[in-house]
Scaffold this motif. Structure first.
Motif, mmCIF file in Angstrom:
data_model
loop_
_atom_site.group_PDB
_atom_site.id
_atom_site.type_symbol
_atom_site.label_atom_id
_atom_site.label_comp_id
_atom_site.label_asym_id
_atom_site.label_seq_id
_atom_site.Cartn_x
_atom_site.Cartn_y
_atom_site.Cartn_z
ATOM 1 N N VAL A 123 30.014 29.803 49.219
ATOM 2 C CA VAL A 123 31.199 31.024 48.561
ATOM 3 C C VAL A 123 32.815 31.331 47.513
ATOM 4 C CG1 VAL A 123 32.285 32.721 48.576
ATOM 5 C CG2 VAL A 123 30.962 31.689 50.697
ATOM 6 N N LEU A 168 31.780 32.883 38.027
ATOM 7 C CA LEU A 168 31.501 34.508 37.708
ATOM 8 C C LEU A 168 33.049 34.694 36.851
ATOM 9 C CD1 LEU A 168 30.257 36.077 40.435
ATOM 10 C CD2 LEU A 168 28.770 36.211 37.982
ATOM 11 N N ARG A 175 39.550 36.807 51.246
ATOM 12 C CA ARG A 175 38.245 37.536 51.067
ATOM 13 C C ARG A 175 38.873 38.820 50.970
ATOM 14 N NH1 ARG A 175 35.694 41.824 53.657
ATOM 15 N NH2 ARG A 175 37.040 41.935 55.545
ATOM 16 N N ALA A 187 30.841 29.949 43.889
ATOM 17 C CA ALA A 187 30.057 30.864 43.002
ATOM 18 C C ALA A 187 30.593 31.952 42.784
ATOM 19 C CB ALA A 187 28.887 32.156 44.186
ATOM 20 N N SER A 188 31.961 32.548 43.248
ATOM 21 C CA SER A 188 32.593 33.154 42.950
ATOM 22 C C SER A 188 33.805 32.756 41.879
ATOM 23 C CB SER A 188 33.665 33.925 43.443
ATOM 24 O OG SER A 188 34.802 32.998 44.137
ATOM 25 N N LEU A 205 31.122 38.037 51.645
ATOM 26 C CA LEU A 205 30.258 36.775 51.261
ATOM 27 C C LEU A 205 31.836 36.290 52.618
ATOM 28 C CD1 LEU A 205 28.040 35.552 48.469
ATOM 29 C CD2 LEU A 205 27.580 36.817 50.855
ATOM 30 N N ALA A 222 31.889 41.250 39.996
ATOM 31 C CA ALA A 222 31.130 40.683 40.394
ATOM 32 C C ALA A 222 31.508 39.042 41.121
ATOM 33 C CB ALA A 222 29.639 39.399 39.666
ATOM 34 N N ALA A 223 32.430 38.973 40.648
ATOM 35 C CA ALA A 223 33.173 37.395 41.599
ATOM 36 C C ALA A 223 34.129 38.462 42.972
ATOM 37 C CB ALA A 223 34.500 37.096 40.459
ATOM 38 N N GLY A 239 39.580 39.130 46.472
ATOM 39 C CA GLY A 239 38.367 40.335 45.754
ATOM 40 C C GLY A 239 39.331 41.441 45.522
ATOM 41 N N GLY A 244 33.215 41.118 43.948
ATOM 42 C CA GLY A 244 32.037 41.092 45.598
ATOM 43 C C GLY A 244 31.473 39.885 46.152
ATOM 44 N N THR A 245 31.505 39.329 45.222
ATOM 45 C CA THR A 245 31.296 37.450 46.405
ATOM 46 C C THR A 245 32.356 37.632 47.072
ATOM 47 O OG1 THR A 245 29.696 37.152 44.632
ATOM 48 C CG2 THR A 245 30.181 36.174 45.674
ATOM 49 N N LEU A 246 32.770 37.376 47.116
ATOM 50 C CA LEU A 246 34.242 36.691 47.640
ATOM 51 C C LEU A 246 34.368 38.672 48.855
ATOM 52 C CD1 LEU A 246 36.807 35.811 45.152
ATOM 53 C CD2 LEU A 246 35.325 34.235 47.691
#
Length: 426
Positions: free
Chosen positions: A28, A35, A89, A31-32, A206, A198-199, A93, A201-203
């Protein structure tokens, strides 16, 4: 009423579950960071140029770096405190969300020619750059002590894709901005807005269960007597471990040297006839050198040691400064080499310093301490960014580059004053 464990950690994980959770956490975070890397590249690449155009002077071209690093300082403090209470998180976020809103504000300011809005928005945009850097700590929360630097390096290396792509998309993003009726230099901030949001939101969506909350729960379960690893008496809480002091010093000095030279390189290049594609290439290689070697650096920091790699950082930054000082303004090859060495030296220092901080803290205070240290890093960057324009306007880029390299050598006497910083395992 009984005290309940955080909802993300209903049951303490077994060793196998812990390893699985660590792998998921790193996935996770990766992925963040891909971005987030695209978002931070906007300010690095065109922030100074946008300010130069809107403010009408080279002398204040370092102001954007000063502003978004000051903003990152405030964000580092707040994200550290929020993380200590609510976990990675929520803290990460919210930090990325603030950075995305700041990038939107920069685009609006550029469209309206509104300098006050630009300055405020750059300050808020700094939250994204700070959060992108703080995300490296999420990878270390559940890592074994002898794998902490490697775990931090996984988070950092994943920033490379977005961070390198960002500067090299300056021209197409400029074309997109122009087609929308915006100034060309606002284009990279369009990407930053989408990337940071987007980063975040991903954190937020997820990163479950939260690795920091799991680490805190495990530390509480390990405490069997007063004075255990998570015990925080008032006397202990006031004591700053030597490892924190050394780690912070390493990262602060490397940040000043790196930011000061990096900030004025685009201005220096444009003054010698280089176009935006050249600037994007040099900064892209610089950012790649900041993050791409991380996996190798992390292994070296874990195997060779924190302090030897911190010394390597100082020496590499000195070489970067000397190369930049002697490089002719029209020499792409030497500018690329100088900025690559600059990024590599920063990479060595950041990963070594990060490992020192994690080693010297426990979950009872770790996120708060990490946030405080990142405040110092951000303020160091703000000072370096602000002074870089003044030094270059009053002297030359060569003086700035050489001064930054020499400054980094202060790392070595500091490290030898504390050969064996205290360690704390969690």
């Amino acid at each position: 009423m009984p005290v309940l464990a955080p909802p993300e950690v209903p049951v303490l994980p077994s060793p196998d579950e812990l390893r699985t959770l660590q792998r998921r956490t790193l996935t996770v975070v990766v992925a963040s960071q891909v971005l987030g890397g695209a978002g931070l590249a906007a300010g690095v690449t065109v922030g100074a140029l946008l300010a130069q155009d809107m403010l009408g002077t080279d002398r204040l071209a370092g102001v954007p770096t000063m502003l978004f690093t000051l903003g990152s300082a405030l964000a580092a403090f707040l994200v550290g405190r929020i993380t200590q209470r609510a976990g990675r998180r929520v803290g990460l976020g919210l930090g990325f969300a603030a950075g995305g809103l700041g990038a939107v504000g920069v685009v609006v300011a550029a469209a309206l020619g509104a300098v006050p809005l630009l300055l405020v928005s750059l300050f808020v945009y700094g939250a994204g750059t700070s959060t992108n850097l703080q995300a490296r700590y999420a990878g270390t929360d559940l890592a074994a002590p002898d794998r902490r630097a490697t775990a931090a390096s996984v988070a950092m290396v994943s920033t490379t894709l977005g961070a390198v792509a960002g500067p090299n998309l300056v021209e197409p993003l400029g074309g997109l901005a122009t087609s929308l009726g915006l100034p060309a230099l606002a284009g990279p901030f369009l990407l930053a807005a989408v990337a940071f949001l987007a980063a975040g939101g991903t954190l937020f969506a997820l990163l479950r269960p939260d690795p920091f909350l799991v680490a805190k729960a495990l530390a509480r379960a390990d405490v069997t007597e007063p004075g255990g690893p998570d015990d925080a008496s008032p006397r202990t809480a006031r004591r700053v471990p030597a490892g924190v002091v050394v780690g912070a010093t390493v990262m602060v000095l490397t940040q000043i040297a790196m930011v000061a030279i990096m900030t004025m390189t685009p201005v220096h290049m444009r003054g010698h006839g280089h176009d935006l594609s050249d600037v994007g290439l040099v900064i892209g290689i610089h950012v790649a050198a900041m993050f791409l070697p991380s996996l190798v650096t992390g292994v070296l920091v874990d195997k060779v040691g924190r302090l030897p790699m911190a010394v390597a950082s100082g020496v590499t930054l000195l070489l970067a400064g000397i190369t930049g000082a002697v490089a002719p303004g029209d020499s792409m090859a030497l500018l690329v080499l100088s900025l690559a060495l600059l990024g590599l030296g920063w990479n060595f220092g950041l990963i070594a310093g990060t490992a020192l901080i994690v080693d010297a803290t426990t979950p009872a205070t770790r996120a708060r301490t990490q946030g405080t240290v990142d405040v110092l890093i951000a303020l160091a960057g703000a000072g370096g960014g602000a002074m870089s324009g003044v030094v270059m306007a009053g002297s030359s880029y060569a003086t700035l580059a050489l001064g930054g390299g020499v400054l980094s050598l202060l790392l070595i006497p500091v490290l030898f004053l504390t050969r064996r910083p205290s360690r704390a395992s969690a």
